[in-house]
Design a protein around this motif. Structure first.
Motif, short mmCIF file in Angstrom:
data_model
loop_
_atom_site.label_atom_id
_atom_site.label_comp_id
_atom_site.label_asym_id
_atom_site.label_seq_id
_atom_site.Cartn_x
_atom_site.Cartn_y
_atom_site.Cartn_z
N ALA A 31 48.82 29.28 5.75
CA ALA A 31 50.10 28.95 5.10
C ALA A 31 51.35 29.10 6.06
CB ALA A 31 50.40 29.61 3.94
N ILE A 32 52.31 28.31 6.09
CA ILE A 32 53.46 28.45 6.99
C ILE A 32 54.52 28.51 5.94
CG2 ILE A 32 55.16 27.34 8.77
CD1 ILE A 32 52.51 26.22 9.83
N MET A 33 55.59 29.42 6.02
CA MET A 33 56.75 29.65 5.16
C MET A 33 57.76 29.87 6.19
SD MET A 33 55.59 31.86 2.03
CE MET A 33 56.83 31.41 1.05
N GLY A 34 59.09 29.50 5.85
CA GLY A 34 60.42 29.43 6.42
C GLY A 34 61.48 28.79 5.79
N PRO A 35 62.58 29.17 6.16
CA PRO A 35 63.94 28.76 5.68
C PRO A 35 63.94 27.17 5.90
CG PRO A 35 64.30 30.16 7.39
CD PRO A 35 62.86 30.32 7.22
N SER A 36 64.55 26.47 5.04
CA SER A 36 64.99 24.97 5.51
C SER A 36 65.37 24.94 6.91
CB SER A 36 65.81 24.38 4.55
OG SER A 36 65.50 24.50 3.10
N GLY A 37 64.84 23.89 7.37
CA GLY A 37 65.41 23.77 8.84
C GLY A 37 64.78 24.54 10.02
N ALA A 192 52.31 23.85 4.75
CA ALA A 192 53.59 24.26 4.60
C ALA A 192 54.13 24.47 3.14
CB ALA A 192 54.40 23.37 5.65
N THR A 193 54.79 25.78 2.93
CA THR A 193 55.37 25.72 1.41
C THR A 193 56.53 26.65 1.58
OG1 THR A 193 54.47 26.52 -0.62
CG2 THR A 193 53.74 27.79 1.30
N HIS A 194 57.07 26.54 0.31
CA HIS A 194 58.22 27.54 0.30
C HIS A 194 57.96 28.52 -0.97
CE1 HIS A 194 58.91 24.80 -3.23
NE2 HIS A 194 59.42 25.63 -3.69
N ASP A 195 56.74 28.32 -1.41
CA ASP A 195 56.44 29.39 -2.67
C ASP A 195 55.53 30.32 -2.08
OD1 ASP A 195 55.64 30.41 -4.96
OD2 ASP A 195 56.04 28.61 -6.21
N ALA A 196 55.66 31.58 -2.04
CA ALA A 196 54.78 32.49 -1.72
C ALA A 196 53.47 32.37 -2.82
CB ALA A 196 55.24 34.08 -2.16
N SER A 204 44.36 32.25 3.44
CA SER A 204 43.92 33.53 3.70
C SER A 204 44.92 34.04 5.01
CB SER A 204 42.46 33.30 4.35
OG SER A 204 42.51 32.51 5.66
N ARG A 205 45.57 33.28 5.61
CA ARG A 205 46.62 33.93 6.68
C ARG A 205 47.81 33.19 6.41
NH1 ARG A 205 46.70 32.72 12.28
NH2 ARG A 205 45.20 31.27 12.09
N LEU A 206 48.95 33.67 6.78
CA LEU A 206 50.22 33.43 6.54
C LEU A 206 51.13 33.50 7.98
CD1 LEU A 206 52.90 32.51 4.73
CD2 LEU A 206 52.98 35.13 4.03
N ALA A 207 51.75 32.52 8.16
CA ALA A 207 52.69 32.57 9.36
C ALA A 207 54.16 32.37 9.01
CB ALA A 207 52.23 31.69 10.36
N ILE A 208 55.25 33.09 9.57
CA ILE A 208 56.48 32.93 9.18
C ILE A 208 57.18 32.26 10.22
CG2 ILE A 208 58.93 34.04 8.55
CD1 ILE A 208 56.57 34.31 6.44
N LEU A 209 57.78 31.04 10.08
CA LEU A 209 58.53 30.19 11.05
C LEU A 209 60.22 30.42 10.63
CD1 LEU A 209 58.16 28.22 13.26
CD2 LEU A 209 58.22 26.49 11.64
N GLU A 210 60.80 30.87 11.49
CA GLU A 210 62.39 30.80 11.68
C GLU A 210 62.94 30.43 12.92
OE1 GLU A 210 63.62 34.61 9.21
OE2 GLU A 210 61.58 35.30 10.09
N ALA A 211 63.76 29.53 12.74
CA ALA A 211 64.51 28.98 13.85
C ALA A 211 63.79 28.37 14.89
CB ALA A 211 65.50 29.85 14.26
N GLY A 212 62.74 27.93 14.47
CA GLY A 212 61.76 27.43 15.46
C GLY A 212 60.87 28.01 16.08
N SER A 213 60.81 29.26 15.91
CA SER A 213 59.71 30.30 16.40
C SER A 213 58.99 30.93 15.30
CB SER A 213 60.59 31.22 17.26
OG SER A 213 61.19 30.92 18.20
N LEU A 214 57.65 31.22 15.52
CA LEU A 214 57.03 32.10 14.74
C LEU A 214 57.17 33.68 14.69
CD1 LEU A 214 53.36 30.54 14.95
CD2 LEU A 214 55.08 30.21 13.05
N THR A 215 57.68 34.20 13.67
CA THR A 215 58.25 35.63 13.75
C THR A 215 57.13 36.60 13.38
OG1 THR A 215 59.54 35.40 11.66
CG2 THR A 215 60.75 34.96 13.30
N GLN A 216 56.15 36.20 12.52
CA GLN A 216 55.44 37.01 12.07
C GLN A 216 53.93 36.18 11.51
OE1 GLN A 216 56.39 39.41 8.75
NE2 GLN A 216 54.90 40.89 9.03
N SER A 229 60.83 40.51 8.83
CA SER A 229 62.28 39.91 8.98
C SER A 229 62.75 39.79 7.37
CB SER A 229 62.15 38.37 9.48
OG SER A 229 61.48 37.59 8.34
N ARG A 230 63.92 39.68 7.18
CA ARG A 230 64.78 39.56 5.88
C ARG A 230 64.01 38.32 5.16
NH1 ARG A 230 69.81 37.90 3.87
NH2 ARG A 230 70.73 37.17 5.99
N PHE A 231 63.72 37.12 5.72
CA PHE A 231 63.30 36.08 5.07
C PHE A 231 62.00 36.55 4.48
CE2 PHE A 231 60.53 32.51 4.95
CZ PHE A 231 61.13 31.65 4.14
#
Length: 374
Positions: A31-37, A192-196, A204-216, A229-231
């Protein structure tokens, strides 16, 4: 074993840069989650071949399908991309939509139609094969789209927020279909989703994408249990406030002195035992663990003046309401400086007359705070 997906995607546009490395093992659901944009759709579109790389490479199985000097056409990659719009062929029946992929690969018409009926049964639409998309509800169309994608036996399935436009009940039903059918088919999937809930229920695995980079990135439980991160914290339904160790306590960084000094005996013991003064620490606590009460003054300036004249209270501070957000269980109150989410019953929000700009007092107890090294 060869990874089903090994991608280092670099896409550069005016005012935007995506630079993310993502991999998936055969049969894995990421799964990939991140804010809009943040670049989620761009990442999936580039893997699918709808966008060209500015740098990096994409391999699917043993095949390098994209690099700076190579671009395999989307239809040659063995990838299925499903978004919010099912994009069914309006002139074909549900059965013929599902049979389209196998037919394009050379499967005979009788076999493809029989397999399509099997898929309709799997997604809960048994007996609907003769209906065209215009005769189906939005949720039914999305079920057909899922069946069509899986019937094509893709090497990689990419889901770009396919549940966003559906109502809560329908989204829950489709989520169950995905969970069951992806596991049964063993299809490698990037979701890719906006819902946890999607990440918890399906991946089984989650990636956090913020401002074009994977942060976790990591197992879903690990990422939600220790958000970096706060997101990521908001996804996990918790607050994350950046601070530092200070005289055996914890205090927030970048907040007016005297207004926020959050520290507890339990947190202080951990901070003093593990961190020297000035060491960065993040305080993590649930939104329903924060106690919110009315401020002594009705105006922010008055409350600020009063708070600055008082001795700081451990674990307590003042804040201003920034916005109110409806939840299934009531209302989530968002405050600023620092950003905090507080879950309250709807009647409590009405009783406190909360609205944007209202000053409030917040408190969190020692046992509810976890400190994380940064």
């Amino acid at each position: 074993m060869t990874a089903a997906l090994a991608a280092h995607v670099v896409v550069v546009r005016p005012g935007f840069r995506l630079d993310a490395t993502l991999d998936a093992a055969p049969g894995e659901i990421v799964a990939i989650m991140g804010p809009s944009g943040a670049g989620k759709s761009t990442l999936l579109a580039t893997i699918a071949g709808l966008e060209r790389l500015s740098g990096g490479s994409v391999s699917i199985g043993d095949d390098m399908v994209a690099s700076k000097g190579r671009h395999t056409r989307p239809e040659k990659r063995g990838v299925a991309l499903l978004g919010q719009d099912p994009r069914l062929f309006p002139h074909l029946s549900a059965r013929e939509n599902i049979a389209f992929g196998p037919r394009a690969r050379g499967t005979d018409r009788t076999t493809a139609r029989a397999d399509a009926d099997e898929w309709l049964w799997r997604v809960g639409l048994d007996g609907s094969g003769d209906r065209r998309p215009g005769q189906l509800s939005g949720g039914q169309q999305q079920r057909v789209a899922i069946a069509r994608a899986l019937a094509a036996a893709p090497r990689l399935l990419l889901l770009d927020e396919p549940l966003t436009s559906l109502d809560t009940e329908t989204a829950g039903e489709i989520r169950g279909v995905l969970q069951t059918q992806l596991a049964a088919a063993g299809t490698t999937t990037v979701f890719a989703t906006h819902d946890a809930v999607d990440a918890v229920a399906v991946a089984s695995r989650l990636a956090i994408l913020e401002a074009g980079s994977l942060t976790q990135t990591g197992p879903v439980r690990d990422v939600l249990g220790a958000p970096a991160s706060r997101f990521a914290a908001s996804v996990a339904g918790v607050n994350r406030v950046v601070g530092e160790a200070h005289r055996g306590m914890w205090r927030a960084i970048g907040v007016r002195p005297g207004v926020v000094l959050a520290g507890t005996d339990a947190a202080g013991e951990r901070a003093s035992a593990e961190s020297a003064d000035g060491s960065p620490l993040a305080a993590v606590f649930r939104a329903d663990a924060v106690r919110l009460s009315s401020a002594a003054e009705s105006s922010w300036t008055g409350e600020l003046r009063l708070a600055e004249s008082e001795a700081p209270t451990s674990g307590a501070w003042i804040a201003r309401v920034e916005r109110l957000e409806q939840t299934l269980g009531g209302v989530r109150v968002h405050t600023a400086e620092p950003p905090i989410a507080v879950d309250l019953p709807t009647e409590a929000v009405a009783l406190l007359h909360l609205r944007p700009g209202t000053p409030v007092r917040l408190r969190v107890e020692a046992a509810d705070v976890r400190l994380q090294p940064m």
